[in-house]
Motif scaffolding. Structure first.
Motif, PDB file in Angstrom:
ATOM      1  N   GLY A  56       0.796  -1.219   0.000  1.00 40.32           N
ATOM      2  CA  GLY A  56       0.000   0.000   0.000  1.00 40.32           C
ATOM      3  C   GLY A  56       0.827   1.266   0.000  1.00 40.32           C
ATOM      4  O   GLY A  56       0.299   2.361   0.239  1.00 40.32           O
ATOM      5  N   ASN A  57       2.116   1.147  -0.283  1.00 43.00           N
ATOM      6  CA  ASN A  57       3.003   2.305  -0.293  1.00 43.00           C
ATOM      7  C   ASN A  57       3.005   2.937  -1.686  1.00 43.00           C
ATOM      8  O   ASN A  57       3.285   2.264  -2.680  1.00 43.00           O
ATOM      9  N   ARG A  58       2.707   4.230  -1.774  1.00 35.90           N
ATOM     10  CA  ARG A  58       2.652   4.905  -3.070  1.00 35.90           C
ATOM     11  C   ARG A  58       3.749   5.950  -3.230  1.00 35.90           C
ATOM     12  O   ARG A  58       3.694   6.786  -4.114  1.00 35.90           O
ATOM     13  N   ARG A  59       4.762   5.895  -2.395  1.00 33.63           N
ATOM     14  CA  ARG A  59       5.852   6.866  -2.451  1.00 33.63           C
ATOM     15  C   ARG A  59       7.087   6.225  -3.069  1.00 33.63           C
ATOM     16  O   ARG A  59       7.381   5.049  -2.842  1.00 33.63           O
ATOM     17  N   ASP A  60       7.812   7.021  -3.843  1.00 28.35           N
ATOM     18  CA  ASP A  60       9.079   6.606  -4.454  1.00 28.35           C
ATOM     19  C   ASP A  60       8.924   5.356  -5.318  1.00 28.35           C
ATOM     20  O   ASP A  60       9.784   4.470  -5.329  1.00 28.35           O
ATOM     21  N   LEU A  61       7.826   5.290  -6.046  1.00 30.34           N
ATOM     22  CA  LEU A  61       7.621   4.155  -6.948  1.00 30.34           C
ATOM     23  C   LEU A  61       8.208   4.424  -8.333  1.00 30.34           C
ATOM     24  O   LEU A  61       8.609   3.490  -9.030  1.00 30.34           O
ATOM     25  N   LEU A  62       8.235   5.696  -8.716  1.00 32.49           N
ATOM     26  CA  LEU A  62       8.669   6.072 -10.061  1.00 32.49           C
ATOM     27  C   LEU A  62       9.750   7.133  -9.994  1.00 32.49           C
ATOM     28  O   LEU A  62       9.871   7.876  -9.013  1.00 32.49           O
ATOM     29  N   GLU A  63      10.522   7.190 -11.061  1.00 33.64           N
ATOM     30  CA  GLU A  63      11.492   8.265 -11.262  1.00 33.64           C
ATOM     31  C   GLU A  63      11.231   8.831 -12.655  1.00 33.64           C
ATOM     32  O   GLU A  63      11.016   8.070 -13.605  1.00 33.64           O
ATOM     33  N   SER A  64      11.215  10.137 -12.781  1.00 34.62           N
ATOM     34  CA  SER A  64      10.826  10.743 -14.057  1.00 34.62           C
ATOM     35  C   SER A  64      11.914  11.658 -14.586  1.00 34.62           C
ATOM     36  O   SER A  64      12.714  12.214 -13.828  1.00 34.62           O
ATOM     37  N   TYR A  65      11.923  11.795 -15.914  1.00 34.29           N
ATOM     38  CA  TYR A  65      12.826  12.713 -16.614  1.00 34.29           C
ATOM     39  C   TYR A  65      11.987  13.580 -17.553  1.00 34.29           C
ATOM     40  O   TYR A  65      11.124  13.069 -18.277  1.00 34.29           O
ATOM     41  N   TYR A  66      12.250  14.879 -17.539  1.00 29.34           N
ATOM     42  CA  TYR A  66      11.541  15.788 -18.432  1.00 29.34           C
ATOM     43  C   TYR A  66      12.422  16.993 -18.715  1.00 29.34           C
ATOM     44  O   TYR A  66      13.442  17.206 -18.047  1.00 29.34           O
ATOM     45  N   SER A  67      12.028  17.769 -19.715  1.00 28.63           N
ATOM     46  CA  SER A  67      12.819  18.934 -20.121  1.00 28.63           C
ATOM     47  C   SER A  67      11.956  20.188 -20.035  1.00 28.63           C
ATOM     48  O   SER A  67      10.781  20.132 -19.647  1.00 28.63           O
ATOM     49  N   ASP A  68      12.538  21.320 -20.428  1.00 27.69           N
ATOM     50  CA  ASP A  68      11.787  22.574 -20.389  1.00 27.69           C
ATOM     51  C   ASP A  68      10.724  22.634 -21.485  1.00 27.69           C
ATOM     52  O   ASP A  68       9.905  23.550 -21.511  1.00 27.69           O
ATOM     53  N   ARG A  69      10.716  21.647 -22.399  1.00 32.40           N
ATOM     54  CA  ARG A  69       9.702  21.587 -23.450  1.00 32.40           C
ATOM     55  C   ARG A  69       8.675  20.486 -23.201  1.00 32.40           C
ATOM     56  O   ARG A  69       7.880  20.179 -24.083  1.00 32.40           O
ATOM     57  N   SER A  70       8.703  19.917 -22.029  1.00 33.60           N
ATOM     58  CA  SER A  70       7.763  18.831 -21.708  1.00 33.60           C
ATOM     59  C   SER A  70       6.427  19.434 -21.290  1.00 33.60           C
ATOM     60  O   SER A  70       6.108  19.543 -20.103  1.00 33.60           O
ATOM     61  N   PHE A  71       5.636  19.827 -22.285  1.00 33.90           N
ATOM     62  CA  PHE A  71       4.383  20.528 -21.998  1.00 33.90           C
ATOM     63  C   PHE A  71       3.324  19.609 -21.392  1.00 33.90           C
ATOM     64  O   PHE A  71       2.407  20.069 -20.719  1.00 33.90           O
ATOM     65  N   ALA A  72       3.424  18.300 -21.630  1.00 33.64           N
ATOM     66  CA  ALA A  72       2.390  17.383 -21.144  1.00 33.64           C
ATOM     67  C   ALA A  72       2.861  16.563 -19.948  1.00 33.64           C
ATOM     68  O   ALA A  72       2.180  15.615 -19.548  1.00 33.64           O
ATOM     69  N   TYR A  73       4.000  16.928 -19.371  1.00 31.58           N
ATOM     70  CA  TYR A  73       4.563  16.110 -18.291  1.00 31.58           C
ATOM     71  C   TYR A  73       3.603  15.973 -17.115  1.00 31.58           C
ATOM     72  O   TYR A  73       3.358  14.864 -16.614  1.00 31.58           O
ATOM     73  N   ASN A  74       3.040  17.086 -16.652  1.00 29.82           N
ATOM     74  CA  ASN A  74       2.157  17.035 -15.480  1.00 29.82           C
ATOM     75  C   ASN A  74       0.912  16.190 -15.751  1.00 29.82           C
ATOM     76  O   ASN A  74       0.456  15.438 -14.883  1.00 29.82           O
ATOM     77  N   SER A  75       0.372  16.305 -16.956  1.00 30.44           N
ATOM     78  CA  SER A  75      -0.826  15.528 -17.288  1.00 30.44           C
ATOM     79  C   SER A  75      -0.525  14.032 -17.320  1.00 30.44           C
ATOM     80  O   SER A  75      -1.299  13.219 -16.804  1.00 30.44           O
ATOM     81  N   VAL A  76       0.614  13.675 -17.918  1.00 33.39           N
ATOM     82  CA  VAL A  76       0.987  12.258 -17.984  1.00 33.39           C
ATOM     83  C   VAL A  76       1.276  11.729 -16.584  1.00 33.39           C
ATOM     84  O   VAL A  76       0.893  10.611 -16.230  1.00 33.39           O
ATOM     85  N   LYS A  77       1.944  12.546 -15.770  1.00 32.60           N
ATOM     86  CA  LYS A  77       2.243  12.124 -14.399  1.00 32.60           C
ATOM     87  C   LYS A  77       0.963  11.863 -13.615  1.00 32.60           C
ATOM     88  O   LYS A  77       0.849  10.850 -12.908  1.00 32.60           O
ATOM     89  N   GLU A  78      -0.021  12.761 -13.755  1.00 29.41           N
ATOM     90  CA  GLU A  78      -1.288  12.570 -13.050  1.00 29.41           C
ATOM     91  C   GLU A  78      -2.010  11.319 -13.542  1.00 29.41           C
ATOM     92  O   GLU A  78      -2.660  10.618 -12.758  1.00 29.41           O
ATOM     93  N   MET A  79      -1.903  11.030 -14.830  1.00 34.11           N
ATOM     94  CA  MET A  79      -2.530   9.823 -15.362  1.00 34.11           C
ATOM     95  C   MET A  79      -1.913   8.573 -14.743  1.00 34.11           C
ATOM     96  O   MET A  79      -2.623   7.644 -14.325  1.00 34.11           O
ATOM     97  N   ILE A  80      -0.573   8.550 -14.638  1.00 28.92           N
ATOM     98  CA  ILE A  80       0.109   7.391 -14.063  1.00 28.92           C
ATOM     99  C   ILE A  80      -0.222   7.264 -12.582  1.00 28.92           C
ATOM    100  O   ILE A  80      -0.465   6.158 -12.072  1.00 28.92           O
TER     101      ILE A  80
END
Length: 389
Positions: A124-148
């Motif tokens: 039931g632990n939901r912390r530190d499950l993923l590591e992400s990489y993005y750039s200054d042009r990652s316009f959809a990063y937050n949306s994809v992160k919320e989906m995951i």
């Protein structure tokens, strides 16, 4: 004597028909290029349109990279859930390749599913499950992160619910003995069957929407509108035949003008039906889409006769082109192909009747409009007979 006379009459009629068709072929040879364009335009436009739509849809999907540090049922389920999204295009990569593509802006972002993901999900632990990489042009990063994150929350919620059910089962001394995986599978089944996130709204007294009756974005829909448009374009030969300088020769021939026009109409119907059979084969091979041949034949006959009547009434080429474009746009709107009809769908039965393309799009014979067109041809024939009587 009567039999011999009938035979000579039939032979004479066949001879006249052959002469008319031969004359039509000679006229078409002079405009062979434009004729081929008009005949194949609906097929080519449909293929080009669908190819463009598919390309544009793919371009609007966000490219995302996924790195799996371990392959377990839980990590595979997360990856498959991301793949099913219409919002992103997921690529399975190594961590080094994912970072490189993000730096070169080939990917919007990349997500690393870390080792130990399944154990932490089970706890039931939901912390530190993923590591992400993005750039200054990652316009959809937050949306994809919320989906995951929502997918992970859904999975942890199922596991928590399963553990709660098992604990209650033990506390109440139940005999069902459900396992955790069985409970999770059952919850997914209920979610899929009940579809709790989708609600259907309709007016009082309106029947529930039948999904099978909805017009789908398929090649036959595009072709139906294009065929209507280019059939009217193709029938500008009617205007040329009605021209005074051409029409003056009819009284000196062996056939009446009305019969002459009907033979030419039959010639064009047969020609277009042959092209439609080629279209049928192409759509089946390219898209695995098919339609009843009788439905296709009834629609083709209706469009040809309707085009003949429209051009006969208009009598001017440029006006027939304008009317063809206006009619096609109107039919597209009435069919709800591009824009929903909104409140008009409440009384969609009358739209179904006044729209000559509607029957074909529903996979039915175009009976009503075909009968109307045949009646119109009868009226035209009587008028022409009186004119040249």
């Amino acid at each position: 004597m009567y039999t011999v006379g009938c035979r000579f009459t039939m032979e004479g009629a066949c001879s006249v028909m052959r002469d008319i068709i031969a004359a039509r072929f000679l006229l078409l040879k002079k405009n062979a290029v434009s004729l081929i364009i008009w005949l194949l335009a609906p097929l080519l436009i449909t293929i080009l349109f669908l190819s463009t739509v598919h390309t544009v849809q793919d371009d609007f999907r966000v490219p995302v990279g996924v790195v799996l540090e371990e392959e377990t049922p839980s990590t595979n389920e997360l990856y498959e859930a991301m793949e099913q999204s219409s919002f992103v295009t997921v690529s399975l990569l190594s961590e080094r390749e994912a970072i490189r593509q993000v730096q070169q802006h080939e990917l919007d972002s990349a997500f690393v599913i870390k080792e130990g993901y399944e154990e932490q999900i089970q706890e039931g632990n939901r912390r530190d499950l993923l590591e992400s990489y993005y750039s200054d042009r990652s316009f959809a990063y937050n949306s994809v992160k919320e989906m995951i994150v929502s997918i992970i929350q859904q999975e942890t919620g199922r596991i928590k619910a399963a553990n709660t059910v098992i604990a209650l089962e033990r506390e109440l001394n139940g005999t069902s003995n459900w396992t955790e995986q069985e409970i999770i599978a059952k919850s997914r089944q209920i979610q899929a069957e009940e579809d709790l996130l989708n609600n259907e709204f309709r007016y009082m007294g309106e029947a529930p929407a039948d999904e099978s009756g909805l017009i789908e974005w398929n090649p036959w829909m595009i072709w139906a509108f294009a065929a209507m448009l280019f059939t009217i374009f193709l029938f500008d030969w009617v205007i040329k035949e009605q021209n005074a300088s051409v029409n003056i020769r009819i009284p000196f021939t062996k056939v009446k003008f009305s019969v002459y026009m009907l033979i030419n109409l039959a010639f064009y119907i047969i020609l277009l039906v042959l092209v439609d059979l080629i279209t049928y084969a192409c759509f089946y091979l390219l898209y695995e889409e098919e339609v009843s041949l009788l439905t296709l034949l009834s629609y083709r006959m209706m469009t040809c006769i309707l085009a003949f009547l429209i051009v006969t009434i208009v009598r001017k080429a440029y006006l027939s082109y304008i009317l063809a474009i206006t009619l096609t746009i109107t039919l597209v709107i009435l069919s709800g192909a591009l824009l929903p009809l909104g409140a008009l769908t409440i009384n969609s039965s009358w739209i179904h009747l006044i729209n000559p393309v509607s029957r074909f799009l529903s996979g039915e014979w175009t009976i009503e409009w075909l009968i109307i067109c045949i009646i119109g041809m009868g009226i035209w024939y009587v008028r022409e007979e009186r004119k040249y009587a």
